[in-house]
Design an enzyme around this catalytic site. Sequence first.
Site, PDB file in Angstrom:
ATOM      1  N   ASN A  17       0.809  -1.226   0.000  1.00 24.90           N
ATOM      2  CA  ASN A  17       0.000   0.000   0.000  1.00 24.90           C
ATOM      3  C   ASN A  17       0.837   1.269   0.000  1.00 24.90           C
ATOM      4  O   ASN A  17       0.333   2.350   0.306  1.00 24.90           O
ATOM      5  CB  ASN A  17      -0.946  -0.005   1.204  1.00 24.90           C
ATOM      6  CG  ASN A  17      -1.957  -1.127   1.109  1.00 24.90           C
ATOM      7  OD1 ASN A  17      -2.548  -1.348   0.042  1.00 24.90           O
ATOM      8  ND2 ASN A  17      -2.117  -1.881   2.172  1.00 24.90           N
ATOM      9  N   GLY A  70       3.607   2.704  -2.622  1.00 27.08           N
ATOM     10  CA  GLY A  70       4.483   2.678  -3.795  1.00 27.08           C
ATOM     11  C   GLY A  70       4.978   4.080  -4.058  1.00 27.08           C
ATOM     12  O   GLY A  70       5.982   4.506  -3.491  1.00 27.08           O
ATOM     13  N   SER A  71       4.208   4.846  -4.856  1.00 23.79           N
ATOM     14  CA  SER A  71       4.558   6.251  -5.089  1.00 23.79           C
ATOM     15  C   SER A  71       4.501   7.032  -3.779  1.00 23.79           C
ATOM     16  O   SER A  71       5.329   7.907  -3.526  1.00 23.79           O
ATOM     17  CB  SER A  71       3.589   6.868  -6.103  1.00 23.79           C
ATOM     18  OG  SER A  71       3.796   6.305  -7.378  1.00 23.79           O
ATOM     19  N   ILE A 127      10.676  -6.607  -3.963  1.00 25.45           N
ATOM     20  CA  ILE A 127      12.056  -6.230  -3.640  1.00 25.45           C
ATOM     21  C   ILE A 127      13.023  -6.962  -4.573  1.00 25.45           C
ATOM     22  O   ILE A 127      13.089  -8.205  -4.580  1.00 25.45           O
ATOM     23  CB  ILE A 127      12.374  -6.508  -2.157  1.00 25.45           C
ATOM     24  CG1 ILE A 127      11.355  -5.781  -1.260  1.00 25.45           C
ATOM     25  CG2 ILE A 127      13.822  -6.113  -1.836  1.00 25.45           C
ATOM     26  CD1 ILE A 127      11.202  -4.274  -1.511  1.00 25.45           C
ATOM     27  N   ALA A 157      20.616   7.078  -7.169  1.00 21.87           N
ATOM     28  CA  ALA A 157      20.503   5.902  -8.048  1.00 21.87           C
ATOM     29  C   ALA A 157      19.826   6.208  -9.384  1.00 21.87           C
ATOM     30  O   ALA A 157      20.071   5.507 -10.375  1.00 21.87           O
ATOM     31  CB  ALA A 157      19.727   4.806  -7.322  1.00 21.87           C
ATOM     32  N   ILE A 160       9.726  -1.839 -36.554  1.00 23.47           N
ATOM     33  CA  ILE A 160      10.589  -1.947 -37.744  1.00 23.47           C
ATOM     34  C   ILE A 160      10.811  -3.416 -38.115  1.00 23.47           C
ATOM     35  O   ILE A 160      10.828  -3.778 -39.284  1.00 23.47           O
ATOM     36  CB  ILE A 160      11.933  -1.206 -37.501  1.00 23.47           C
ATOM     37  CG1 ILE A 160      11.674   0.309 -37.503  1.00 23.47           C
ATOM     38  CG2 ILE A 160      12.987  -1.577 -38.554  1.00 23.47           C
ATOM     39  CD1 ILE A 160      12.838   1.158 -37.071  1.00 23.47           C
ATOM     40  N   GLY A 197       8.708  -5.653 -37.512  1.00 23.58           N
ATOM     41  CA  GLY A 197       7.387  -6.167 -37.907  1.00 23.58           C
ATOM     42  C   GLY A 197       7.062  -7.493 -37.229  1.00 23.58           C
ATOM     43  O   GLY A 197       7.313  -7.671 -36.041  1.00 23.58           O
ATOM     44  N   GLY A 198       6.535  -8.427 -37.999  1.00 22.61           N
ATOM     45  CA  GLY A 198       6.169  -9.739 -37.451  1.00 22.61           C
ATOM     46  C   GLY A 198       7.348 -10.420 -36.776  1.00 22.61           C
ATOM     47  O   GLY A 198       7.212 -11.034 -35.713  1.00 22.61           O
ATOM     48  N   GLU A 238      11.951   2.536  -9.257  1.00 24.10           N
ATOM     49  CA  GLU A 238      12.731   3.653  -8.692  1.00 24.10           C
ATOM     50  C   GLU A 238      11.992   4.984  -8.850  1.00 24.10           C
ATOM     51  O   GLU A 238      12.585   6.031  -9.096  1.00 24.10           O
ATOM     52  CB  GLU A 238      14.156   3.694  -9.246  1.00 24.10           C
ATOM     53  CG  GLU A 238      14.917   2.449  -8.801  1.00 24.10           C
ATOM     54  CD  GLU A 238      16.404   2.602  -8.705  1.00 24.10           C
ATOM     55  OE1 GLU A 238      16.911   3.730  -8.642  1.00 24.10           O
ATOM     56  OE2 GLU A 238      17.073   1.553  -8.675  1.00 24.10           O
TER      57      GLU A 238
HETATM   58  N1  COS Z   1      16.155  14.706  -0.525  1.00 23.77           N
HETATM   59  C1  COS Z   1      16.097  15.137   0.748  1.00 23.77           C
HETATM   60  N2  COS Z   1      14.940  15.375   1.376  1.00 23.77           N
HETATM   61  C2  COS Z   1      13.794  15.156   0.709  1.00 23.77           C
HETATM   62  C3  COS Z   1      13.776  14.701  -0.613  1.00 23.77           C
HETATM   63  C4  COS Z   1      15.028  14.485  -1.228  1.00 23.77           C
HETATM   64  N3  COS Z   1      15.089  14.051  -2.482  1.00 23.77           N
HETATM   65  N4  COS Z   1      12.500  14.574  -1.026  1.00 23.77           N
HETATM   66  C5  COS Z   1      11.737  14.950  -0.002  1.00 23.77           C
HETATM   67  N5  COS Z   1      12.523  15.301   1.045  1.00 23.77           N
HETATM   68  C6  COS Z   1      12.070  15.773   2.359  1.00 23.77           C
HETATM   69  C7  COS Z   1      11.200  17.009   2.223  1.00 23.77           C
HETATM   70  O1  COS Z   1      11.976  18.193   2.219  1.00 23.77           O
HETATM   71  C8  COS Z   1      10.332  16.905   3.446  1.00 23.77           C
HETATM   72  O2  COS Z   1      11.065  17.346   4.573  1.00 23.77           O
HETATM   73  P1  COS Z   1      10.370  18.221   5.728  1.00 23.77           P
HETATM   74  O3  COS Z   1       9.359  17.328   6.343  1.00 23.77           O
HETATM   75  O4  COS Z   1      11.507  18.578   6.610  1.00 23.77           O
HETATM   76  O5  COS Z   1       9.759  19.391   5.008  1.00 23.77           O
HETATM   77  C9  COS Z   1      10.121  15.409   3.621  1.00 23.77           C
HETATM   78  O6  COS Z   1      11.231  14.785   2.945  1.00 23.77           O
HETATM   79  C10 COS Z   1       8.822  14.938   3.016  1.00 23.77           C
HETATM   80  O7  COS Z   1       8.804  15.363   1.662  1.00 23.77           O
HETATM   81  P2  COS Z   1       7.483  15.497   0.779  1.00 23.77           P
HETATM   82  O8  COS Z   1       6.433  16.218   1.587  1.00 23.77           O
HETATM   83  O9  COS Z   1       7.851  16.033  -0.539  1.00 23.77           O
HETATM   84  O10 COS Z   1       7.064  13.957   0.688  1.00 23.77           O
HETATM   85  P3  COS Z   1       5.869  13.279  -0.042  1.00 23.77           P
HETATM   86  O11 COS Z   1       5.243  12.317   0.912  1.00 23.77           O
HETATM   87  O12 COS Z   1       5.011  14.280  -0.727  1.00 23.77           O
HETATM   88  O13 COS Z   1       6.599  12.361  -1.162  1.00 23.77           O
HETATM   89  C11 COS Z   1       7.690  11.842  -3.228  1.00 23.77           C
HETATM   90  C12 COS Z   1       7.481  12.837  -2.082  1.00 23.77           C
HETATM   91  C13 COS Z   1       6.411  11.555  -3.986  1.00 23.77           C
HETATM   92  C14 COS Z   1       8.717  12.505  -4.134  1.00 23.77           C
HETATM   93  C15 COS Z   1       8.256  10.518  -2.663  1.00 23.77           C
HETATM   94  O14 COS Z   1       7.299   9.844  -1.898  1.00 23.77           O
HETATM   95  C16 COS Z   1       8.778   9.587  -3.745  1.00 23.77           C
HETATM   96  O15 COS Z   1       9.881   9.746  -4.236  1.00 23.77           O
HETATM   97  N6  COS Z   1       7.981   8.571  -4.124  1.00 23.77           N
HETATM   98  C17 COS Z   1       8.424   7.574  -5.051  1.00 23.77           C
HETATM   99  C18 COS Z   1       9.093   6.492  -4.289  1.00 23.77           C
HETATM  100  C19 COS Z   1       9.914   5.628  -5.172  1.00 23.77           C
HETATM  101  O16 COS Z   1      10.753   6.067  -5.923  1.00 23.77           O
HETATM  102  N7  COS Z   1       9.655   4.327  -5.050  1.00 23.77           N
HETATM  103  C20 COS Z   1      10.368   3.387  -5.815  1.00 23.77           C
HETATM  104  C21 COS Z   1      10.596   2.222  -4.987  1.00 23.77           C
HETATM  105  S1  COS Z   1      12.161   2.107  -4.373  1.00 23.77           S
HETATM  106  S2  COS Z   1      13.054   1.139  -5.835  1.00 23.77           S
END
Ligand code: COS
Length: 388
Positions: free
Chosen positions: A131, A133-134, A159, A244, A340, A342-343, A366
């Site tokens: 629950n 991901g993003s 993972i 990364a 390009i 094709g089949g 990522e």
């Molecule tokens: N470096 C350092 N600090 C960071 C940061 C970064 N790249 N991105 C966010 N932060 C900090 C923010 O500054 C904030 O700090 P404060 O609470 O002190 O203000 C805190 O972390 C929370 O940041 P934010 O409110 O932007 O977090 P969100 O919950 O809105 O999420 C995203 C931000 C969507 C960018 C994040 O959840 C994300 O990257 N999701 C994708 C995850 C991913 O890549 N998953 C792949 C699986 S791992 S292979």
Amino acid sequence: MSKVNYFLTEEQEMIVDLTRQITEEKIIPVRAELDRNEEFPWDIMKDLAQADLFALYIPEEYGGLGGGTMENCLAVEQLARGCIAVTTTFAASALGGYPILLFGTDEQKQKYLPDVAAGKKLVAFGLTEANAGSDAAGIQCTAVEDGDYWVLNGTKQWITSGGEAEIYTIIAMTDRNKGARGATAFIVEKGDEGFSFGKKEKKMGLRASSTRELVFNDCRIPKDRILGRRGQGFIIAMRTLDLARPGIGAIGVGLAQAALDESVKYARQRVQFGQPIISFQAIQHMLADMATSIEAARALVYAVARTIDAGEKNFSKLSAMAKLFPTDVAMKVTTDAVQILGGYGYMQDYPVEKMMRDAKILQIYEGTNQIQRNVIGQALNKEYAKEG
Ligand code: COS
């Protein structure tokens, strides 16, 4: 062949030559079989270890070669020309290792990194959950202090190298009501009490890489396995991903290049209407767009990698761009390659079918490419707000 001069150092040229050779000799001959059998590429991991490639990004004092993001990108680009499942298995170990490198104590680095550099142990990174991901701050896996131990409960999903890796860097909630600031990072080892693996996933592509669930059932780990400070876990995860993501862009460049190579070769020998299909402008224009977008993607990845290596601290936006553009290019180019051919392109007799199946994950893992656009958009908003 005319090539852009990226002014690589002699050492960087050596990395390109070495990884290119491994790709041609060890990866390309077995990639279809690994894909078909969903077989983890242990033999190739051993070859990469022997070539010292796991040591690339690790500082010399911990048994590494002291390379940077650029060196890593050059290596994975070439490996990705062979197979991105193999390359992802290699690259995921760096993803798992970055939290230790960036936030580990000297003791933790001494304990774990030399084996990682030698390729004796793979590392896996555990952030994603069913629950979360993003919305990475929405994780539910917990870690609670109990005397000299932390006790972990919950699961991690999808993972990479789950079950095969020996070391796991895990993000868990230590203070649920604090949101992103309530997460903490830990090192968990294969064999730790209460730590087990769920089923291996069946995937569209990337089939030679192992993707599994991690299960923590009252998993007890010693106190000193905490990485960084309590509450720093989300930042550790974000900084890890920032470092990364250009590597994923480089994998996109390598994969797209391989698809272009196959397309040009095919178009030169496939005869229809009495002439090789490369003589048709429709095909030439597709190839021209493919080649141009790949070169633009490569230039972006190298430029961002060099900016990071030059010491730029604030690179989340650049890193997201270096993941976003090349991986969208890889999806488009591999799809065009199938078109390009094709089949024949749709059949498993040619490698572009696997390339297109594999490419899709690059836009998802990522951080989806929608998340990359969010990161870039939010950074632009902040930067322009500062300028007034
Ligand atoms: N470096 C350092 N600090 C960071 C940061 C970064 N790249 N991105 C966010 N932060 C900090 C923010 O500054 C904030 O700090 P404060 O609470 O002190 O203000 C805190 O972390 C929370 O940041 P934010 O409110 O932007 O977090 P969100 O919950 O809105 O999420 C995203 C931000 C969507 C960018 C994040 O959840 C994300 O990257 N999701 C994708 C995850 C991913 O890549 N998953 C792949 C699986 S791992 S292979």
